[in-house]
Write an enzyme that holds these catalytic residues in place. Structure first.
Site, PDB file in Angstrom:
ATOM      1  CB  SER A  95     -13.323   4.978  -0.932  1.00 58.17           C
ATOM      2  OG  SER A  95     -13.682   4.280  -2.103  1.00 58.17           O
ATOM      3  CD  GLU A 153      -9.418   0.464   1.080  1.00 59.56           C
ATOM      4  OE1 GLU A 153     -10.290  -0.418   0.871  1.00 59.56           O
ATOM      5  OE2 GLU A 153      -9.525   1.620   0.640  1.00 59.56           O
ATOM      6  CG  HIS A 159     -14.166  -0.045   0.590  1.00 61.73           C
ATOM      7  ND1 HIS A 159     -12.901   0.392   0.239  1.00 61.73           N
ATOM      8  CD2 HIS A 159     -15.037   0.809  -0.015  1.00 61.73           C
ATOM      9  CE1 HIS A 159     -13.009   1.452  -0.561  1.00 61.73           C
ATOM     10  NE2 HIS A 159     -14.292   1.721  -0.717  1.00 61.73           N
TER      11      HIS A 159
END
Length: 354
Positions: free
Chosen positions: A148, A252, A324
């Site tokens: 992230s 992502e 995620h």
């Protein structure tokens, strides 16, 4: 003739490596995509290895979240310590920028620490970059893992030092069996594995979860860079953005409307980040739907991917289990790999750890 962005970024990102390469020769090998950069693989984790939890990004308000993270890592057989500023609070950040970076610097400088794992993502890792001691990191290579917002640090550390970092679970991740075994295979067992989605039909006649979609067929090889789309794009124009020529890029995202994903991919394209890229792997784009205020006209994510990537003439596939998603892979950043867009696989060229 004006210098291209790529030429400027290559010089800026890699200049610090020259004086640091010699002491690391015993544990490094050459990245074929750029012979001027040493690829440094950290030592593998083992039962009893000491790991330090750091918090480079958002604040953690509930001490129970940290306790659960410590228990999870301990259950892996690791000896866990916690950075001194992990539970600090500075607005929505886990402490002042310099303090969060200090925990990273201390963890790498401490000879008793074998690995460094981010507690969580959120936002703030990019603000630590001016305070991170990349020389200390290069002289003390060890496992560094998170995902992230931690995308920023993963790519910056690899670009500046050549150290292979790991886009994988944060310490507060839900350590399900798949995520745990995938991490062990890379960091403990040192497997040069082929990452292939499991064919799970879940009792239905066709596989519905973790499906691979081939956008452009073919195979390609190169060092792997990328991570969260927003954070990777946020590094553009800085000396911490990696040289992506000849690389495999993985992306992502989570919680962004489709038009925002379009805008971020377009920003990378306009900045030349895809120029000379060998291939692209798209992971989970979780909860990335249509902006409800956008009227009737819209694109699907597949439309956006095809618009931007089909014309590049390179292999591209979507659906890799990174990012995620509940069951996630641990992806080495900076390690050469071979992608097969026809089969939706990524094969590590060698173990990511020594």
């Amino acid at each position: 003739m004006a210098l291209s962005r790529r030429s400027v970024m290559r010089g800026a990102a890699l200049t610090p490596l020259a004086p640091l390469a010699a002491p690391l020769a015993a544990t490094s090998s050459q990245v074929t995509a750029d012979p001027g950069v040493e690829m440094i693989r950290p030592r593998r984790l083992r039962k009893g290895s000491a790991v330090r939890i750091v918090a480079p990004a958002s604040v953690t308000y509930d001490a129970n979240d940290l306790a659960i993270a410590v228990e999870a890592l301990s259950a892996l057989g690791l000896t866990v310590s916690v950075g001194r500023h992990v539970m600090d609070r500075h607005g929505y950040l886990a402490g002042e920028d310099a303090a969060r970076a200090d925990d990273i610097n201390r963890a790498f400088a401490d000879p008793a620490v074998d690995g460094v794992i981010a507690l969580r993502g959120g936002w703030g890792a990019a603000r630590t970059l001016p305070h991170v001691d990349f020389e200390v990191i290069a002289q003390n290579p060890k496992v560094f893992m998170g995902y992230s917002d931690i995308t920023t640090l993963l790519n910056a550390i690899t670009a500046k030092t050549g150290l292979v970092t790991f886009h994988g679970p944060n310490a507060n991740t839900v350590w399900d069996p798949f995520t745990t075994s995938a991490m062990r295979a890379v960091l403990f067992d040192g497997k040069a594995l082929t990452m292939r989605n499991p064919a799970q039909a879940d009792g239905t006649l066709a596989v519905r979860n973790n499906r691979i979609q081939t956008i452009t067929k073919g195979q390609a090889a190169g060092p792997v860079f990328g991570g969260n789309l927003t954070l990777f794009a946020g590094l553009l124009g800085t000396s911490w953005f990696p040289d992506t020529a000849g690389a495999l890029i993985f992306l992502e995202e989570v919680g962004e409307y489709i038009y925002r994903c379009d805008r971020l991919i377009n920003q990378l394209a306009l900045a030349g980040a895809f120029d000379g890229v060998a291939g692209i792997v798209l992971g989970g784009f979780t909860d990335c739907g249509v902006d409800p205020s956008g009227g009737y006209g819209t694109f699907s994510l597949n439309d956006v991917f095809k618009h931007h990537f089909e014309g590049l003439g390179i292999p591209v596939f979507a659906g890799a289990m990174v990012g995620h998603v509940r069951e996630k892979r641990t992806m080495p950043v900076g390690l050469p790999a071979l992608m097969n867009a026809d089969e939706g696989t990524l094969t590590l060229s060698r173990p990511a750890v020594v």
